[in-house]
Design a protein around this motif. Sequence first.
Motif, short mmCIF file in Angstrom:
data_model
loop_
_atom_site.label_atom_id
_atom_site.label_comp_id
_atom_site.label_asym_id
_atom_site.label_seq_id
_atom_site.Cartn_x
_atom_site.Cartn_y
_atom_site.Cartn_z
N ASN A 262 0.81 -1.22 0.00
CA ASN A 262 0.00 0.00 0.00
C ASN A 262 0.84 1.27 0.00
N VAL A 263 2.10 1.18 0.45
CA VAL A 263 2.93 2.39 0.51
C VAL A 263 4.08 2.35 -0.49
N ALA A 264 4.34 1.20 -1.10
CA ALA A 264 5.53 1.05 -1.95
C ALA A 264 5.43 1.92 -3.19
N ASN A 265 6.57 2.51 -3.56
CA ASN A 265 6.65 3.29 -4.81
C ASN A 265 7.51 2.58 -5.84
N ALA A 266 7.68 1.26 -5.66
CA ALA A 266 8.51 0.47 -6.57
C ALA A 266 7.94 -0.94 -6.64
N PRO A 267 8.18 -1.67 -7.75
CA PRO A 267 7.67 -3.04 -7.87
C PRO A 267 8.31 -3.98 -6.86
N ILE A 268 7.56 -5.03 -6.49
CA ILE A 268 7.99 -5.99 -5.48
C ILE A 268 8.14 -7.36 -6.14
N PHE A 269 9.26 -8.04 -5.88
CA PHE A 269 9.40 -9.42 -6.33
C PHE A 269 9.87 -10.27 -5.16
N THR A 270 9.81 -11.60 -5.30
CA THR A 270 10.09 -12.49 -4.18
C THR A 270 10.60 -13.83 -4.68
N HIS A 271 10.78 -14.79 -3.74
CA HIS A 271 11.35 -16.09 -4.08
C HIS A 271 10.34 -17.22 -4.03
N ASP A 272 9.13 -16.95 -3.51
CA ASP A 272 8.18 -18.04 -3.28
C ASP A 272 6.80 -17.61 -3.75
N ASP A 273 6.13 -18.49 -4.52
CA ASP A 273 4.84 -18.09 -5.06
C ASP A 273 3.72 -18.10 -4.03
N SER A 274 4.05 -18.42 -2.77
CA SER A 274 3.05 -18.27 -1.72
C SER A 274 2.69 -16.80 -1.51
N PHE A 275 3.59 -15.91 -1.88
CA PHE A 275 3.34 -14.47 -1.78
C PHE A 275 2.67 -13.91 -3.04
N PHE A 276 2.57 -14.74 -4.08
CA PHE A 276 2.09 -14.28 -5.38
C PHE A 276 0.57 -14.20 -5.39
N GLY A 277 0.03 -13.17 -6.03
CA GLY A 277 -1.42 -13.09 -6.17
C GLY A 277 -1.97 -11.69 -6.16
N ARG A 278 -1.22 -10.73 -5.59
CA ARG A 278 -1.70 -9.35 -5.61
C ARG A 278 -0.56 -8.36 -5.53
N GLU A 279 0.36 -8.58 -4.58
CA GLU A 279 1.39 -7.57 -4.33
C GLU A 279 2.64 -7.76 -5.20
#
Length: 634
Positions: A262-279
Amino acid sequence: MKRRSGIEIGERRLTGMVRRLLVLLALTNGLPASVYASQPDHKRIMILHSVGREFRPWNEYARTMRAELDRQSPWPLDVQEHSLVAARSADVNSEAPFLRYLQALYANHPPDLVIGVGAPAASFIQRTRQQLFPATPVLFTTIEARRVDYSVLTGNDTVVAVTHRFLVLFESFLRISPETRTIAIVNGDSPNERFWRGEMQRELKPLEGRIEIRWYDKFSYEDTLKQLAALPSHSAIFWYQMVADAAGVAHEGDRALTRLYNVANAPIFTHDDSFFGREIVGGPMHSALGRSRIAVSVAMRILGGENPGEIKTPPSEFAVAKYDWRELQRWGISEARLPPGSEVHFREASAWEKYRWQIAAACGVVLLQATLISILLYERRRRHFAEVEARQRMSELAHVTRYSMAGELTTSIAHELNQPLGSILVNTETAALMLDSPTLDVNELKEILVDIKRDDQRAGEVIRRLRSLLKRAPFEAREIDLNQTVGETLDLVSSLAHARGVTVESVLSAAPLPVKGDRIQLQQVLLNLVMNAADAMAYLDKPQRRIVVRTARDRDFAEIEIADHGPGIPAGKLAEIFEPFYTSKPSGMGMGLSIARTIVEAHDGEISAENRGGEGALFRIRLPLALSSALAAS
């Protein structure tokens, strides 16, 4: 001090809960063994989570693993889940009450299989194996290979591990967003998270000098969010996990990542698709479902009797890269830069994809309408050409009809010309005699010259009218005074009427009747009607042969009425008299009234006929007034 007091409070709560459970177990210890006896095919599984069942990504693994156990198991399962809450801090003394709790809980009915989820759970099980479950098979899963102590694994243990390749993740993101200059890494401050900071720093050394890497694990999460909200342009955020921040605050569930998004001004990536789906933008990630299926498959083999130590499962790598179409759009990342074979999820269906059949049906309707309109326009054009051609043929026929009328008017025209020409001859002879006389009367000679001029103009007017009548010209609508046109027509036919013993009376409107039309064609209509009326009264006595022509204004129309005192029109023929080739004359062609109707309708007017109750026939013509002139006149 705040952090230590929080841990102490948690330990005291856990110790009290264990004591109460021990009392409960002591009270129930005297129950018959049949209460605990399992069915022959019943299997009991204990799942130990590392920091809590509802922490991401473990919450997703817990969900998919339970679903896979239900799907793959041929036996009824009794699954008990526990969380190693003490793993959120570095205080290993807090594990003692939890160890005693598990010992008491499973003292008389140990599980058929223990599944350790995550590195802290694996470490705890390996440290306490002999105290808890020395003979129970153990499956370590959802763990990175570097976090497994392979030296203490027994023949009753097996591992389903993964391999983190942080450089692969970062390089993959930099390929789709090459303008990135800063990457902020979000990672907590629990013992497991500290371990991974060291591993990431080591693996990401090749990126030094290419990008700036910022760490926030020594801040509270509130301070971290403030700094992440103000990252410089061309930045990105790598989300690893947030079990506990530097202030000792645990972040369970999805709220921590949601707040960052909600506050980020840059794209977010990660290592696990458990976090995948919106952010998350996406990229190569570990698959929670894929790993859960492999782990449960191994669990089923163990429950089926296979020796865990003989089941070797190589560590899994990242799954095929997948991306969130919404986040690609939000951050302006082109799909053309995605690695070949990438999956794009959550793509908003285009209007065509959403409403394919409706659009196809609408296009079909529009195409059908366009086809019908084209056909109608084509037919309209053909009709227009046909109307023009018909009007031209009708004009030619009208021209021929005027010639035939001219033949009938020959006697009248000759009489009209003979009178002025004879008068001119007499006046000329008289003027010649006067010139030979010794006494010349100049005034009388002037009067003779005036008479000659008047008679010459009269003869010229007769010829002009005849030429106009016989003139072959296209339809030409001009503004004319209907009263004047009627007067000229009656003058042209007056001699013929006189020769036939017919009296023609005119009652013209006092005000002008401006209409738009072709003067010659309207004269032809009037001539036809007047001559028809004269023919209809040929058998009557001369005093009865009377035609009355009236003009008047009726609202926005000019009217002409031609009334005779003949026998009228047969009642059954009123509807036919304007049809082509209908005639009541033995030598008639039956085209006069048809041409008259065509001419009147070409002037947007109407022509009608009626009987006057035994007093002859009445023909009425209605023509629209030229409104601008009519308003000026009124």
